[in-house]
Design a protein around this motif. Structure first.
Motif, PDB file in Angstrom:
ATOM      1  N   ILE A  17     -10.036 -30.785  -2.248  1.00 20.17           N
ATOM      2  CA  ILE A  17     -10.579 -29.528  -1.714  1.00 20.17           C
ATOM      3  C   ILE A  17     -11.419 -28.828  -2.784  1.00 20.17           C
ATOM      4  N   ALA A  18     -10.900 -28.783  -3.998  1.00 22.46           N
ATOM      5  CA  ALA A  18     -11.632 -28.142  -5.099  1.00 22.46           C
ATOM      6  C   ALA A  18     -12.953 -28.868  -5.348  1.00 22.46           C
ATOM      7  N   HIS A  19     -12.924 -30.186  -5.321  1.00 22.60           N
ATOM      8  CA  HIS A  19     -14.149 -30.964  -5.532  1.00 22.60           C
ATOM      9  C   HIS A  19     -15.163 -30.673  -4.428  1.00 22.60           C
ATOM     10  N   LEU A  20     -14.714 -30.678  -3.167  1.00 27.58           N
ATOM     11  CA  LEU A  20     -15.617 -30.407  -2.047  1.00 27.58           C
ATOM     12  C   LEU A  20     -16.161 -28.984  -2.098  1.00 27.58           C
ATOM     13  N   SER A  21     -15.374 -28.061  -2.650  1.00 26.08           N
ATOM     14  CA  SER A  21     -15.780 -26.661  -2.765  1.00 26.08           C
ATOM     15  C   SER A  21     -16.597 -26.403  -4.024  1.00 26.08           C
ATOM     16  N   ARG A  22     -16.723 -27.415  -4.847  1.00 31.27           N
ATOM     17  CA  ARG A  22     -17.469 -27.314  -6.108  1.00 31.27           C
ATOM     18  C   ARG A  22     -16.882 -26.262  -7.037  1.00 31.27           C
ATOM     19  N   ILE A  23     -15.543 -26.240  -7.107  1.00 32.40           N
ATOM     20  CA  ILE A  23     -14.874 -25.335  -8.041  1.00 32.40           C
ATOM     21  C   ILE A  23     -13.958 -26.160  -8.945  1.00 32.40           C
ATOM     22  N   SER A  24     -13.755 -25.664 -10.140  1.00 27.20           N
ATOM     23  CA  SER A  24     -12.828 -26.351 -11.042  1.00 27.20           C
ATOM     24  C   SER A  24     -11.545 -25.529 -11.118  1.00 27.20           C
ATOM     25  N   LEU A  25     -10.439 -26.222 -11.111  1.00 29.83           N
ATOM     26  CA  LEU A  25      -9.140 -25.566 -11.166  1.00 29.83           C
ATOM     27  C   LEU A  25      -8.351 -26.116 -12.333  1.00 29.83           C
ATOM     28  N   SER A  26      -7.656 -25.218 -13.028  1.00 28.82           N
ATOM     29  CA  SER A  26      -6.758 -25.656 -14.092  1.00 28.82           C
ATOM     30  C   SER A  26      -5.509 -26.244 -13.439  1.00 28.82           C
ATOM     31  N   GLU A  27      -4.680 -26.882 -14.233  1.00 30.34           N
ATOM     32  CA  GLU A  27      -3.439 -27.458 -13.695  1.00 30.34           C
ATOM     33  C   GLU A  27      -2.548 -26.372 -13.088  1.00 30.34           C
ATOM     34  N   GLU A  28      -2.517 -25.193 -13.727  1.00 29.36           N
ATOM     35  CA  GLU A  28      -1.722 -24.081 -13.189  1.00 29.36           C
ATOM     36  C   GLU A  28      -2.274 -23.625 -11.842  1.00 29.36           C
ATOM     37  N   GLU A  29      -3.607 -23.538 -11.749  1.00 31.01           N
ATOM     38  CA  GLU A  29      -4.233 -23.117 -10.496  1.00 31.01           C
ATOM     39  C   GLU A  29      -4.017 -24.152  -9.388  1.00 31.01           C
ATOM     40  N   ILE A  30      -4.048 -25.436  -9.748  1.00 37.60           N
ATOM     41  CA  ILE A  30      -3.779 -26.478  -8.759  1.00 37.60           C
ATOM     42  C   ILE A  30      -2.374 -26.317  -8.211  1.00 37.60           C
ATOM     43  N   GLU A  31      -1.422 -26.083  -9.101  1.00 40.61           N
ATOM     44  CA  GLU A  31      -0.022 -25.924  -8.666  1.00 40.61           C
ATOM     45  C   GLU A  31       0.138 -24.694  -7.772  1.00 40.61           C
ATOM     46  N   ARG A  32      -0.498 -23.574  -8.157  1.00 42.75           N
ATOM     47  CA  ARG A  32      -0.405 -22.353  -7.358  1.00 42.75           C
ATOM     48  C   ARG A  32      -1.046 -22.551  -5.981  1.00 42.75           C
ATOM     49  N   LEU A  34      -1.438 -25.371  -4.429  1.00 37.52           N
ATOM     50  CA  LEU A  34      -0.587 -26.306  -3.692  1.00 37.52           C
ATOM     51  C   LEU A  34       0.548 -25.554  -3.005  1.00 37.52           C
ATOM     52  N   GLN A  35       1.186 -24.646  -3.716  1.00 39.69           N
ATOM     53  CA  GLN A  35       2.285 -23.862  -3.136  1.00 39.69           C
ATOM     54  C   GLN A  35       1.785 -22.952  -2.018  1.00 39.69           C
ATOM     55  N   GLU A  36       0.680 -22.244  -2.259  1.00 33.92           N
ATOM     56  CA  GLU A  36       0.171 -21.297  -1.268  1.00 33.92           C
ATOM     57  C   GLU A  36      -0.334 -22.006  -0.011  1.00 33.92           C
ATOM     58  N   LEU A  37      -1.101 -23.083  -0.182  1.00 39.94           N
ATOM     59  CA  LEU A  37      -1.613 -23.803   0.983  1.00 39.94           C
ATOM     60  C   LEU A  37      -0.501 -24.532   1.731  1.00 39.94           C
ATOM     61  N   SER A  38       0.522 -24.970   1.013  1.00 41.44           N
ATOM     62  CA  SER A  38       1.668 -25.601   1.679  1.00 41.44           C
ATOM     63  C   SER A  38       2.378 -24.604   2.582  1.00 41.44           C
ATOM     64  N   LYS A  39       2.506 -23.354   2.131  1.00 41.48           N
ATOM     65  CA  LYS A  39       3.119 -22.319   2.968  1.00 41.48           C
ATOM     66  C   LYS A  39       2.294 -22.081   4.235  1.00 41.48           C
ATOM     67  N   ILE A  40       0.972 -22.072   4.082  1.00 41.43           N
ATOM     68  CA  ILE A  40       0.088 -21.880   5.243  1.00 41.43           C
ATOM     69  C   ILE A  40       0.244 -23.040   6.212  1.00 41.43           C
ATOM     70  N   MET A  41       0.289 -24.268   5.690  1.00 37.87           N
ATOM     71  CA  MET A  41       0.452 -25.436   6.548  1.00 37.87           C
ATOM     72  C   MET A  41       1.800 -25.406   7.277  1.00 37.87           C
ATOM     73  N   GLU A  42       2.847 -24.923   6.609  1.00 34.45           N
ATOM     74  CA  GLU A  42       4.157 -24.799   7.250  1.00 34.45           C
ATOM     75  C   GLU A  42       4.088 -23.806   8.414  1.00 34.45           C
ATOM     76  N   MET A  43       3.362 -22.702   8.212  1.00 33.17           N
ATOM     77  CA  MET A  43       3.204 -21.725   9.300  1.00 33.17           C
ATOM     78  C   MET A  43       2.438 -22.339  10.465  1.00 33.17           C
ATOM     79  N   MET A  44       1.428 -23.147  10.161  1.00 30.41           N
ATOM     80  CA  MET A  44       0.674 -23.807  11.223  1.00 30.41           C
ATOM     81  C   MET A  44       1.563 -24.780  11.992  1.00 30.41           C
TER      82      MET A  44
END
Length: 100
Positions: A17-32, A34-44
């Motif tokens: 997703i970050a690559h397609l969005s042309r943004i770079s994420l640190s390892e901490e940002e990737i983890e954060r 992952l947690q936030e988008l996983s919560k959204i997917m659970e709600m879906m």
């Protein structure tokens, strides 16, 4: 092909997703993310459990209709009045900076 293999997100999904969005994420940002988008997917996934049998599809929450009018030729404003507040004009047209 779909972006996600299942509703369970993985680190590689976030990197894609970050690559397609042309943004770079640190390892901490990737983890954060992952947690936030996983919560959204659970709600879906919870929404998938709702019984929608007999519910008509809708494209807007309000009952709106387009109100069309006849396409009639009407008098226009004079060019001088239209261009009165233009910062620049050329040959009776708005003049704008060239953007390349």
């Amino acid at each position: 092909t779909t972006l996600f293999r299942s509703s369970m997100l993985e680190r590689e999904d976030i990197k894609k997703i970050a690559h397609l969005s042309r943004i770079s994420l640190s390892e901490e940002e990737i983890e954060r993310q992952l947690q936030e988008l996983s919560k959204i997917m659970e709600m879906m996934d919870l929404l998938k459990e709702i019984n929608t049998d007999g519910v008509a599809p809708l494209n807007h929450v309000l009952n709106l209709e387009n109100v069309f009018r006849e396409d009639e030729v009407k008098a226009s404003l004079p060019v001088e009045k239209v261009l009165a507040n233009a910062p620049e004009e050329y040959d009776n047209m708005f003049s704008v900076p060239k953007i390349v």
